[in-house]
Write an enzyme that holds these catalytic residues in place. Structure first.
Site, PDB file in Angstrom:
ATOM      1  N   ARG A 172       0.841  -1.191   0.000  1.00  0.00           N
ATOM      2  CA  ARG A 172       0.000   0.000   0.000  1.00  0.00           C
ATOM      3  C   ARG A 172       0.880   1.246   0.000  1.00  0.00           C
ATOM      4  O   ARG A 172       2.036   1.208   0.408  1.00  0.00           O
ATOM      5  CB  ARG A 172      -0.903   0.019   1.225  1.00  0.00           C
ATOM      6  CG  ARG A 172      -1.862  -1.165   1.330  1.00  0.00           C
ATOM      7  CD  ARG A 172      -2.704  -1.056   2.582  1.00  0.00           C
ATOM      8  NE  ARG A 172      -3.681  -2.143   2.698  1.00  0.00           N
ATOM      9  CZ  ARG A 172      -3.468  -3.275   3.361  1.00  0.00           C
ATOM     10  NH1 ARG A 172      -2.299  -3.475   3.971  1.00  0.00           N
ATOM     11  NH2 ARG A 172      -4.413  -4.206   3.421  1.00  0.00           N
ATOM     12  N   LYS A 196      -2.602  -1.936   7.521  1.00  0.00           N
ATOM     13  CA  LYS A 196      -3.841  -1.437   8.113  1.00  0.00           C
ATOM     14  C   LYS A 196      -3.981  -1.929   9.545  1.00  0.00           C
ATOM     15  O   LYS A 196      -3.606  -3.051   9.864  1.00  0.00           O
ATOM     16  CB  LYS A 196      -5.044  -1.912   7.292  1.00  0.00           C
ATOM     17  CG  LYS A 196      -5.300  -1.075   6.046  1.00  0.00           C
ATOM     18  CD  LYS A 196      -6.622  -1.476   5.414  1.00  0.00           C
ATOM     19  CE  LYS A 196      -6.972  -0.549   4.261  1.00  0.00           C
ATOM     20  NZ  LYS A 196      -8.271  -0.915   3.654  1.00  0.00           N
TER      21      LYS A 196
END
Length: 330
Positions: A172, A196
């Protein structure tokens, strides 16, 4: 930064709980605060608790714990309907806000005991359409890497390393920006990233990644020139022109320029699409097990990863349809 002074105490307590116990990232907690602020502004209007015409100016600190106990599932449904009809919010946006409300009301009921009954207990999530992720083909990916390696750009070694990591590792944007040099184990050819929910995972690095990183490090500014700041820029792998940790926005601009130079559609392709590209290429060409791909990408649910099997299935269908005998009739 979250304006805590504009929140009722019970919202701030929930945000603290989310960080310390649920281990949510600062970005997630910021989204929680935004979602709850909008929700309580709507509820105050629905309950005739304000004459303020501008929702942005509604003071939700006046929404007490007693008021909180009056909220019903019908009120929440009214809010979701408002999002869909008045705000034209997509199903994915509504699903995220519903998730926030579920977590908050469960906290208020179970942990804080503010409520006897959880009004969001039977709150359903809208059905989400599974869309095929957009991604670059192998040929387009190779073209993008050639553009990134262009010596016309004085930061080409940095930009090439960034693009190489995206296309090979499927990380990401926030994970790439957060990489510190000490996170890389050059002996084992692996790297630790924070994904995350502040979850740490290991990403293994192939030859292309290691070579690109080493080439960049050889041209990286000397430690004495790098600024020490709250973002730990002196420890960061990737630096900006200002000798600070590179920002999300700068990386986005780098990739957009490369996509344009490669003649690719920047309206359909972005940094996140490079993550899709890496996952798709690994699944299509590397015979990667779907569970291994789930771990590599840091997906919490296997259902999120399974979309890449649909990509392969669609390509198989397209291959059959492109057979020159497909239109043959007796």
């Amino acid at each position: 930064m979250i304006p805590r002074e504009k929140n009722p105490d019970y919202i701030n307590s929930f945000l603290d709980y989310s960080i310390t116990i649920l281990n949510k990232s600062p970005n997630s907690v910021k989204e929680y605060n935004y979602d709850l602020t909008n929700f309580f502004r709507f509820i105050m209007i629905r309950f005739n608790m304000t004459n303020e015409e501008d929702p942005e100016k509604i003071d939700i600190t006046k929404f007490t714990k007693d008021d909180l106990r009056k909220i019903t599932l019908e009120d929440i449904h009214s809010y979701i309907s408002h999002l869909a009809i008045d705000n034209r919010a997509k199903a994915t946006t509504r699903a995220r806000k519903i998730s926030t409300l579920r977590i908050f009301f469960k906290y208020a009921t179970v942990k804080e005991k503010l409520l006897d009954v959880n009004p969001a207990q039977n709150l359903e999530t809208p059905k989400l359409e599974k869309r095929m992720p957009k991604y670059l083909s192998l040929e387009q990916s190779q073209k993008l890497l050639k553009v990134a390696d262009s010596t016309d750009n004085r930061n080409y070694k940095r930009d090439f390393a960034i693009t190489t990591l995206f296309l090979n590792c499927g990380m990401r944007l926030s994970e790439l920006v957060g990489i510190n040099i000490r996170d890389i184990d050059f002996d084992e050819n692996k790297m630790t990233v924070i994904g995350k929910g502040n979850k740490e995972r290991v990403i293994y690095l192939n030859k292309s990644c290691i070579n690109a990183i080493n080439d960049y490090l050889a041209s990286r500014p000397a430690p004495s020139l790098i600024k020490r700041d709250s973002k730990n820029s002196d420890k960061a792998l990737f630096l900006s022109e200002q000798k600070k940790r590179i920002s999300n926005r700068t990386v986005q601009l780098i990739i957009t320029k490369e996509l344009e130079a490669a003649g690719l559609d920047t309206k359909k392709l972005s940094v996140h699409k490079l993550r899709h590209t890496a996952a798709t290429l690994m699944y299509q060409y590397g015979n990667v097990d779907i569970r291994a791909l789930q771990v590599l990408l840091g997906h919490e649910s296997i259902s999120t990863t399974e979309i890449y099997t649909h990509v392969a299935n669609q390509q198989a269908r397209n291959a059959i349809e492109s057979n020159p005998l497909a239109d043959f009739n007796k």
